[in-house]
Design an enzyme around this catalytic site. Structure first.
Site, short mmCIF file in Angstrom:
data_model
loop_
_atom_site.label_atom_id
_atom_site.label_comp_id
_atom_site.label_asym_id
_atom_site.label_seq_id
_atom_site.Cartn_x
_atom_site.Cartn_y
_atom_site.Cartn_z
N ASN A 28 0.85 -1.20 0.00
CA ASN A 28 0.00 0.00 0.00
C ASN A 28 0.88 1.25 0.00
O ASN A 28 0.75 2.13 0.84
CB ASN A 28 -0.94 -0.02 1.20
CG ASN A 28 -2.06 1.01 1.07
OD1 ASN A 28 -2.45 1.38 -0.02
ND2 ASN A 28 -2.56 1.46 2.20
N HIS A 33 7.18 5.94 1.10
CA HIS A 33 7.89 4.67 0.88
C HIS A 33 8.89 4.80 -0.28
O HIS A 33 10.02 4.31 -0.19
CB HIS A 33 6.90 3.55 0.53
CG HIS A 33 5.97 3.18 1.64
ND1 HIS A 33 4.64 3.53 1.65
CD2 HIS A 33 6.17 2.47 2.77
CE1 HIS A 33 4.05 3.05 2.72
NE2 HIS A 33 4.96 2.40 3.43
N GLY A 143 11.77 4.27 7.85
CA GLY A 143 11.34 5.66 7.95
C GLY A 143 11.29 6.17 9.38
O GLY A 143 10.90 5.45 10.29
N LYS A 145 9.24 8.32 10.44
CA LYS A 145 7.88 8.60 10.89
C LYS A 145 7.43 7.58 11.93
O LYS A 145 6.77 7.93 12.90
CB LYS A 145 6.90 8.61 9.71
CG LYS A 145 5.51 9.11 10.12
CD LYS A 145 4.57 9.16 8.96
CE LYS A 145 3.99 7.81 8.66
NZ LYS A 145 3.07 7.35 9.76
N VAL A 172 8.70 12.19 4.85
CA VAL A 172 8.24 13.00 3.72
C VAL A 172 6.92 13.64 4.10
O VAL A 172 6.01 12.97 4.62
CB VAL A 172 8.09 12.13 2.45
CG1 VAL A 172 7.57 12.96 1.29
CG2 VAL A 172 9.42 11.47 2.10
N SER A 182 -0.33 6.12 4.66
CA SER A 182 -1.47 5.45 4.03
C SER A 182 -2.77 5.83 4.74
O SER A 182 -3.84 5.85 4.12
CB SER A 182 -1.27 3.93 4.10
OG SER A 182 -0.07 3.54 3.45
#
Length: 274
Positions: A28, A33, A143, A145, A172, A182
């Site tokens: 997804n 990503h 990542g 995040k 990002v 997502s």
């Protein structure tokens, strides 16, 4: 881009491919990503991505079967990003028998996001260690995040003396500051306008600490109050040490402010390093 589902085929395909950099995902995929794939290219000769929706990291109230599966679209994005090899195992490939041996992270697995997702980081650490053994990379990119996940994987890799460099990929963001995720697709139009508030509150904490504020609890509480007033339901806002996400000890250690809060039915997470 070559696609392999079997571990044996994957290992054979990577023989003699130079320095391998690995980016694990659950699919997804979005631009965040793809940014990790691009960052991976700078650290190796061959970039390997994986797509595997890992049942072990889903809690009892999280629906494994409803996780979005967008395999063909994901493959198109990975190929366009220059990924060399995609490892896409089935559950039978990766778990041919019940996974009774697991990686048990330290107490931090029960704090912050772990408090609200019991067993999540045990499942993450277990599948990542298994994927590392399948791919045998020289470096892996995760990542920032998902900061708690990055810290768990980085410390696991160090303590098990794995010969893998763990690289934190920068988050990002959209032009208004919202971290790409997502989950953003579940936001209504009005919620999407409101969503950047989470990052703004984290920036306020960062700026206050940089200006000499020392009462971190007050800063955390103020952020929660601001989010609540705007209609959010907050799980936590916390300032922690970057290295292990423990409460800050002393002055001058690298910190990170983290938050998880629900806007409508969508749970968003974010963080900012200080």
């Amino acid at each position: 881009m070559r696609i392999h589902s079997s571990i044996a085929d994957l290992r054979a395909a990577l023989t003699g491919r130079g320095r391998v950099t690995f980016v694990p995902t659950m699919g997804n995929l979005h631009a965040g990503h793809i940014s990790l794939m691009e960052q991976a290219r700078a650290h190796g000769d061959t970039v390997v991505a994986s797509i595997f929706v890992n049942r072990l990291q889903f809690g009892p109230n999280e629906d494994f079967d409803k996780y979005p599966r967008t395999f063909q679209a994901d493959c198109d994005k990975l190929a366009a990003a220059g990924v060399d090899v995609l490892f896409a195992p089935t559950e039978t490939d990766l778990y041919p028998e019940p996974q009774e041996y697991v990686v048990e992270p330290p107490a931090i697995q029960h704090q912050l996001d772990g408090e609200f997702r019991p067993g999540h980081f045990r499942g993450v650490a277990t599948v990542v260690l298994k994927l590392f053994n399948c791919v045998q990379p020289d470096a892996a990119v995760f990542g920032k995040k998902d900061y708690q996940q990055l810290m768990v994987i980085r410390n696991m890799t160090r303590q098990f003396a794995l010969p893998i460099a763990i690289i934190g990929g920068e988050t990002v963001r959209a032009d208004d500051g919202l971290a790409l995720s997502s989950r953003n697709g579940y936001l209504s139009a009005a919620e999407r306008v409101e969503a950047p508030r989470l990052f703004r509150e984290l920036k306020r904490i960062r700026d206050a600490l940089r200006q000499g504020e020392q009462d971190m609890t007050e800063l955390e509480n103020a952020a929660v109050a601001a989010l609540t007033a705007a209609g959010w339901k907050t799980d936590y806002v916390a300032v922690r040490q970057q290295a292990d996400l423990s409460p800050p000890q002393g002055i001058g250690v690298p910190l990170v402010a983290l938050a998880a809060s629900r806007l409508g039915s969508t749970r968003l997470i974010d963080n900012i390093e200080i």
